[in-house]
Design a protein around this motif. Structure first.
Motif, PDB file in Angstrom:
ATOM      1  N   UNK A 611       0.839  -1.204   0.000  1.00  0.00           N
ATOM      2  CA  UNK A 611       0.000   0.000   0.000  1.00  0.00           C
ATOM      3  C   UNK A 611       0.874   1.254   0.000  1.00  0.00           C
ATOM      4  N   UNK A 612       1.939   1.257   0.792  1.00  0.00           N
ATOM      5  CA  UNK A 612       2.833   2.415   0.816  1.00  0.00           C
ATOM      6  C   UNK A 612       3.463   2.650  -0.551  1.00  0.00           C
ATOM      7  N   UNK A 613       3.861   1.570  -1.212  1.00  0.00           N
ATOM      8  CA  UNK A 613       4.480   1.699  -2.528  1.00  0.00           C
ATOM      9  C   UNK A 613       3.480   2.206  -3.559  1.00  0.00           C
ATOM     10  N   UNK A 614       2.249   1.724  -3.478  1.00  0.00           N
ATOM     11  CA  UNK A 614       1.216   2.154  -4.432  1.00  0.00           C
ATOM     12  C   UNK A 614       0.981   3.661  -4.380  1.00  0.00           C
ATOM     13  N   UNK A 615       1.195   4.267  -3.220  1.00  0.00           N
ATOM     14  CA  UNK A 615       0.958   5.704  -3.072  1.00  0.00           C
ATOM     15  C   UNK A 615       1.833   6.530  -4.021  1.00  0.00           C
ATOM     16  N   UNK A 616       2.987   6.008  -4.375  1.00  0.00           N
ATOM     17  CA  UNK A 616       3.906   6.763  -5.221  1.00  0.00           C
ATOM     18  C   UNK A 616       3.748   6.423  -6.701  1.00  0.00           C
ATOM     19  N   UNK A 617       2.690   5.723  -7.063  1.00  0.00           N
ATOM     20  CA  UNK A 617       2.455   5.363  -8.466  1.00  0.00           C
ATOM     21  C   UNK A 617       1.086   5.859  -8.919  1.00  0.00           C
ATOM     22  N   UNK A 618       0.840   5.750 -10.211  1.00  0.00           N
ATOM     23  CA  UNK A 618      -0.491   6.000 -10.780  1.00  0.00           C
ATOM     24  C   UNK A 618      -1.071   4.703 -11.334  1.00  0.00           C
ATOM     25  N   UNK A 619      -0.695   3.587 -10.720  1.00  0.00           N
ATOM     26  CA  UNK A 619      -1.093   2.272 -11.225  1.00  0.00           C
ATOM     27  C   UNK A 619      -2.503   1.938 -10.745  1.00  0.00           C
ATOM     28  N   UNK A 620      -3.496   2.443 -11.484  1.00  0.00           N
ATOM     29  CA  UNK A 620      -4.897   2.286 -11.081  1.00  0.00           C
ATOM     30  C   UNK A 620      -5.320   0.824 -11.100  1.00  0.00           C
ATOM     31  N   UNK A 621      -4.862   0.054 -12.078  1.00  0.00           N
ATOM     32  CA  UNK A 621      -5.305  -1.338 -12.184  1.00  0.00           C
ATOM     33  C   UNK A 621      -4.862  -2.148 -10.968  1.00  0.00           C
ATOM     34  N   UNK A 622      -3.633  -1.897 -10.478  1.00  0.00           N
ATOM     35  CA  UNK A 622      -3.174  -2.624  -9.298  1.00  0.00           C
ATOM     36  C   UNK A 622      -3.848  -2.127  -8.028  1.00  0.00           C
ATOM     37  N   UNK A 623      -4.202  -0.840  -7.983  1.00  0.00           N
ATOM     38  CA  UNK A 623      -4.993  -0.345  -6.859  1.00  0.00           C
ATOM     39  C   UNK A 623      -6.342  -1.059  -6.815  1.00  0.00           C
ATOM     40  N   UNK A 624      -6.931  -1.225  -7.992  1.00  0.00           N
ATOM     41  CA  UNK A 624      -8.224  -1.899  -8.060  1.00  0.00           C
ATOM     42  C   UNK A 624      -8.094  -3.356  -7.618  1.00  0.00           C
ATOM     43  N   UNK A 625      -7.030  -4.031  -8.089  1.00  0.00           N
ATOM     44  CA  UNK A 625      -6.818  -5.423  -7.701  1.00  0.00           C
ATOM     45  C   UNK A 625      -6.650  -5.532  -6.189  1.00  0.00           C
ATOM     46  N   UNK A 626      -5.837  -4.628  -5.613  1.00  0.00           N
ATOM     47  CA  UNK A 626      -5.587  -4.675  -4.178  1.00  0.00           C
ATOM     48  C   UNK A 626      -6.862  -4.457  -3.382  1.00  0.00           C
ATOM     49  N   UNK A 627      -7.650  -3.455  -3.781  1.00  0.00           N
ATOM     50  CA  UNK A 627      -8.890  -3.180  -3.049  1.00  0.00           C
ATOM     51  C   UNK A 627      -9.853  -4.367  -3.144  1.00  0.00           C
ATOM     52  N   UNK A 628      -9.961  -4.957  -4.329  1.00  0.00           N
ATOM     53  CA  UNK A 628     -10.860  -6.105  -4.508  1.00  0.00           C
ATOM     54  C   UNK A 628     -10.483  -7.245  -3.577  1.00  0.00           C
ATOM     55  N   UNK A 629      -9.182  -7.529  -3.477  1.00  0.00           N
ATOM     56  CA  UNK A 629      -8.747  -8.650  -2.650  1.00  0.00           C
ATOM     57  C   UNK A 629      -8.838  -8.328  -1.157  1.00  0.00           C
ATOM     58  N   UNK A 630      -8.578  -7.073  -0.769  1.00  0.00           N
ATOM     59  CA  UNK A 630      -8.759  -6.692   0.633  1.00  0.00           C
ATOM     60  C   UNK A 630     -10.222  -6.810   1.033  1.00  0.00           C
ATOM     61  N   UNK A 631     -11.116  -6.437   0.110  1.00  0.00           N
ATOM     62  CA  UNK A 631     -12.556  -6.576   0.384  1.00  0.00           C
ATOM     63  C   UNK A 631     -12.915  -8.038   0.634  1.00  0.00           C
ATOM     64  N   UNK A 632     -12.302  -8.941  -0.146  1.00  0.00           N
ATOM     65  CA  UNK A 632     -12.585 -10.371   0.039  1.00  0.00           C
ATOM     66  C   UNK A 632     -12.124 -10.828   1.423  1.00  0.00           C
ATOM     67  N   UNK A 633     -10.938 -10.362   1.823  1.00  0.00           N
ATOM     68  CA  UNK A 633     -10.429 -10.753   3.140  1.00  0.00           C
ATOM     69  C   UNK A 633     -11.346 -10.236   4.235  1.00  0.00           C
ATOM     70  N   UNK A 634     -11.839  -9.012   4.086  1.00  0.00           N
ATOM     71  CA  UNK A 634     -12.759  -8.459   5.086  1.00  0.00           C
ATOM     72  C   UNK A 634     -14.036  -9.280   5.157  1.00  0.00           C
ATOM     73  N   UNK A 635     -14.551  -9.674   3.990  1.00  0.00           N
ATOM     74  CA  UNK A 635     -15.799 -10.450   3.994  1.00  0.00           C
ATOM     75  C   UNK A 635     -15.599 -11.814   4.650  1.00  0.00           C
ATOM     76  N   UNK A 636     -14.384 -12.329   4.601  1.00  0.00           N
ATOM     77  CA  UNK A 636     -14.103 -13.622   5.228  1.00  0.00           C
ATOM     78  C   UNK A 636     -13.871 -13.505   6.731  1.00  0.00           C
ATOM     79  N   UNK A 637     -13.788 -12.271   7.248  1.00  0.00           N
ATOM     80  CA  UNK A 637     -13.611 -12.085   8.680  1.00  0.00           C
ATOM     81  C   UNK A 637     -12.302 -11.441   9.064  1.00  0.00           C
ATOM     82  N   UNK A 638     -11.535 -10.930   8.075  1.00  0.00           N
ATOM     83  CA  UNK A 638     -10.296 -10.245   8.383  1.00  0.00           C
ATOM     84  C   UNK A 638      -9.147 -11.189   8.670  1.00  0.00           C
ATOM     85  N   UNK A 639      -8.089 -10.669   9.261  1.00  0.00           N
ATOM     86  CA  UNK A 639      -6.884 -11.456   9.509  1.00  0.00           C
ATOM     87  C   UNK A 639      -7.100 -12.556  10.536  1.00  0.00           C
TER      88      UNK A 639
END
Length: 690
Positions: A611-639
């Motif tokens: 996430x820290x590294x993504x802040x210094x890029x304009x890589x929207x597709x990887x931001x979208x991928x990361x958010x999608x997968x974090x959402x899945x982890x949250x729906x499963x109950x988090x860490x």
């Protein structure tokens, strides 16, 4: 004289451009003083009243139009109750909003005489509407706003556009509004970001990612107090709904249904030459599985009885390779061509030369395996490997080449034995073969080598989870909703759901183009996109279609767009089995990683770094991928649901399947993003895995 108040009640989940257009039309009437939109409390597909009110504040620029909450979901009841609540001395004229060309005009006809009755006689409780209230008929002569296909703009159509990720259809639901407002509302409702304004989208993603990450990382990566409270409310609501269901004739678990299966079980392997091991919900497997089979798997899993047909083993997170003994030497294969002409140790090392840690992993594995089998008798090796016909499917676990799971020691793990025919096709698989190979090297006292420890499949211990019945009821309920969507039965295969789903997609698109699509064409396209049946080809299919617009849509859809629909089609079943896997994995023991707590903390740190590294890029597709997968982890109950195990392998009905739980989204984040070129360059790293 402006003395008319127009009451415009509705669900408004969400508010559409058509709603606002009708309100604006009334506000422009010279007799109208105010238009009051009365919004009911009922949530629709996750869209709440609060969200719709926020939308109204973005869309509305007319001070004569306002929105007020009502406790009543019925629009006509909301209007009556508004008038009942007015002070007794109220004076004024009130109208019910409706276009004279709209179906809602019918309710206006009953509104007027009912108001007169409620003013004089009152309702059943004796309440009366103030005598100074005068109900009038005030309609507007305007056609409802429509899409290009002629269908009226509606809240249900907007929700469908959101579910289908169809931004263009969503945008068409708000004609004459600035696109910046439409994009804001699209994202407010959970739509995927649009890509016109990279920096704007970047800021949106960073905001969303920070929120997601904070929720996951707080309290040591476990569910936050706020999240826990929301989760408890959902569970109580679910239990209340389940209590109302008649479970007398519910699903009955049958422990005696399947015989033990050991040698010759059909096996779907993983990686390289092995191919891809299937989840139960994968399309190629669900063609033969019924809804009852899915329920059986769920119940076995939650009761800790997935070992009914065969031992449950750990699916480890390493590098896959096949080895055999042919022409007096240990040899290797990573693909079909190498299965026919397997590589010697030197050829294997040359194949992976110059790739850092990955070179060391494969190179040392080749050396250690050759040394280990040199101590095993030739007669024994011949009986196992049949001079190259049989291969051992195995995993190289080498800590420096970690993908997601941290292992502290280096292992060569034997999974099973696979026999191939001369064309490279699997003849049969011995699921106990890993133990057979391991016994041979252990008997020869050669299981401990210079770099690696040679081990058999890791047997997993399962137990019945706490709140077994609650989890089972919840997952069964999700399955039943999917089954009932197309009036199916538990005895129907899940493939019938997929077929019906695809037919709906195809027919809906045909309707947009006023194309009366024949069943034959529907089924050809359904089989093509759902099951990859490519005959007849696109050109031949096009000749069967007498609608040019549909053909123009079909061709690009066939090349690319259908792949996203495959994900949408599978997603509800994937969600069920990821939840199942996450719950089972939390309850397993005896896995290979020695320090679960440290392994989970390592994962959290790596995600934070991404996430820290993504802040210094304009890589929207990887931001979208990361958010999608974090959402899945949250729906499963988090860490809380993350354990240092990739998954488990089990046998059901003679076929082998895997469950992965939270590992699937973690692998997408750590196994994909961590090795993206931008990440490696920005963090001054080299490619660990070649």
């Amino acid at each position: 004289m402006k003395n008319v108040t127009v009451l415009f009640p509705g669900g408004f989940k969400p508010i559409t451009g058509a709603h606002m257009a009708l309100a604006q039309r009334y506000a422009q009437n010279p007799t109208v003083n105010k238009v009051i939109m009365l919004i009911g409390p009922k949530e629709r597909d996750g869209i709440t009243r609060d969200t719709s009110i926020k939308m109204f504040n973005l869309l509305n620029k007319n001070t004569n139009i306002e929105i007020q909450p009502t406790n009543f979901n019925s629009p006509i009841m909301a209007a009556y109750e508004y008038l009942f609540e007015l002070p007794e001395d109220t004076q004024g004229r009130f109208a019910l909003a409706a276009s004279e060309k709209d179906d809602d005009y019918v309710r206006v006809k009953s509104f007027l005489p009912n108001i007169d009755k409620y003013k004089t006689v009152g309702d059943r409780s004796g309440r009366k509407i103030p005598a100074g209230v005068d109900a009038i008929e005030l309609t507007v002569s305007v056609d409802p706003l429509k899409y290009k296909d002629g269908n009226a703009i509606s809240a249900s159509a907007v929700r469908a556009a959101l579910n289908a990720d169809a931004y263009s259809k969503f945008k068409a639901s708000y004609p004459n509004y600035d696109e910046s407002i439409i994009k804001n509302i699209w994202q407010m409702l959970g739509g995927a970001p649009t890509y016109g304004d990279v920096m704007g989208v970047k800021e949106w993603f960073l905001q969303e990612l920070e929120s997601d990450a904070n929720e996951l990382f707080e309290d040591g990566g476990y569910m936050t107090p706020k999240g826990s409270e929301a989760h408890s409310k959902k569970i109580k609501k679910l239990r209340k709904a389940l209590d109302k269901q008649d479970t007398e004739d519910g699903f009955v678990y049958n422990f005696d249904k399947y015989p033990k299966t050991i040698f010759g079980a059909k096996y779907l392997n993983e990686g390289g030459l092995a191919g891809h091991m299937s989840h139960p919900f994968d399309m190629n497997r669900s063609q033969s599985l019924t809804f009852a089979d899915f329920k059986e798997m769920i119940q076995r899993g939650l009761q800790g009885r997935l070992d009914i047909e065969n031992t449950v083993t750990e699916k480890t997170d390493g590098q896959n390779i096949f080895m055999t003994f042919k022409d007096g030497a240990v040899k290797f294969a990573r693909n079909g061509g190498e299965r026919v002409n397997p590589l010697t140790v030197k050829e294997l090392q040359a194949k992976f030369a110059g790739r850092g840690n990955i070179s060391d992993a494969f190179g040392e594995a080749g050396t250690d395996l050759a040394a280990a089998f040199a101590k095993v008798g030739l007669e024994k090796l011949q009986s196992i490997f049949q001079n190259g016909k049989v291969f051992a499917n195995m995993e190289i676990i080498y800590p420096p080449t970690k993908n997601v799971i941290s292992y502290e020691a280096a292992y060569l793990q034997f999974h099973n034995l696979v026999e191939f025919d001369e064309k490279g096709k699997i003849v049969q698989t011995d699921l106990t073969g890993g133990a057979v190979v391991q016994k041979a090297v252990t008997d020869a006292n050669s299981d401990l080598q210079n770099t690696f420890n040679l081990i058999p499949p890791q047997k997993i211990k399962l137990g019945q989870i706490e709140n077994f019945q609650d989890y089972q009821d919840a997952l069964f309920n999700e399955l039943d909703q999917l089954r009932d969507k197309y009036n199916l039965k538990d005895t129907d295969t899940v493939s019938e759901y997929h077929k019906s789903w695809w037919r709906d997609v195809i027919r809906a698109k045909a309707n947009e183009f006023n194309y009366n699509i024949p069943d034959e064409v529907t089924d050809i396209l359904m089989n093509r996109w759902a099951y990859n049946i490519k005959s007849p080809n696109v050109s031949a299919v096009a000749k069967m279609i007498d609608n040019e617009e549909f053909i123009e849509w079909m061709r690009p859809f066939d090349k690319k767009d259908f792949k996203k629909y495959i994900k949408d089609n599978i997603q509800p079943f994937e969600s069920i089995f990821l939840k199942l896997g996450a719950e089972i994995m939390k309850n397993v023991s005896n896995f290979l990683a020695p320090n679960p707590t440290e392994a989970v903390q390592d994962i959290r740190k790596e995600i934070a770094q991404i996430i820290r590294t993504l802040r210094s890029t304009n890589d929207i597709s990887n931001m979208e991928l990361l958010k999608t997968q974090l959402d899945k982890i949250k729906r499963l109950g988090g860490f809380e649901k993350i354990v240092p195990i990739e998954g488990i392998v089990f046998v059901y009905g003679g076929n082998t399947y895997k469950l992965t739980g939270a590992f699937a989204p973690l692998n997408q984040i750590l196994g994909t993003l961590k090795y993206s070129r931008w990440y490696l360059l920005l963090n001054n790293r080299t490619y660990k895995n070649g």
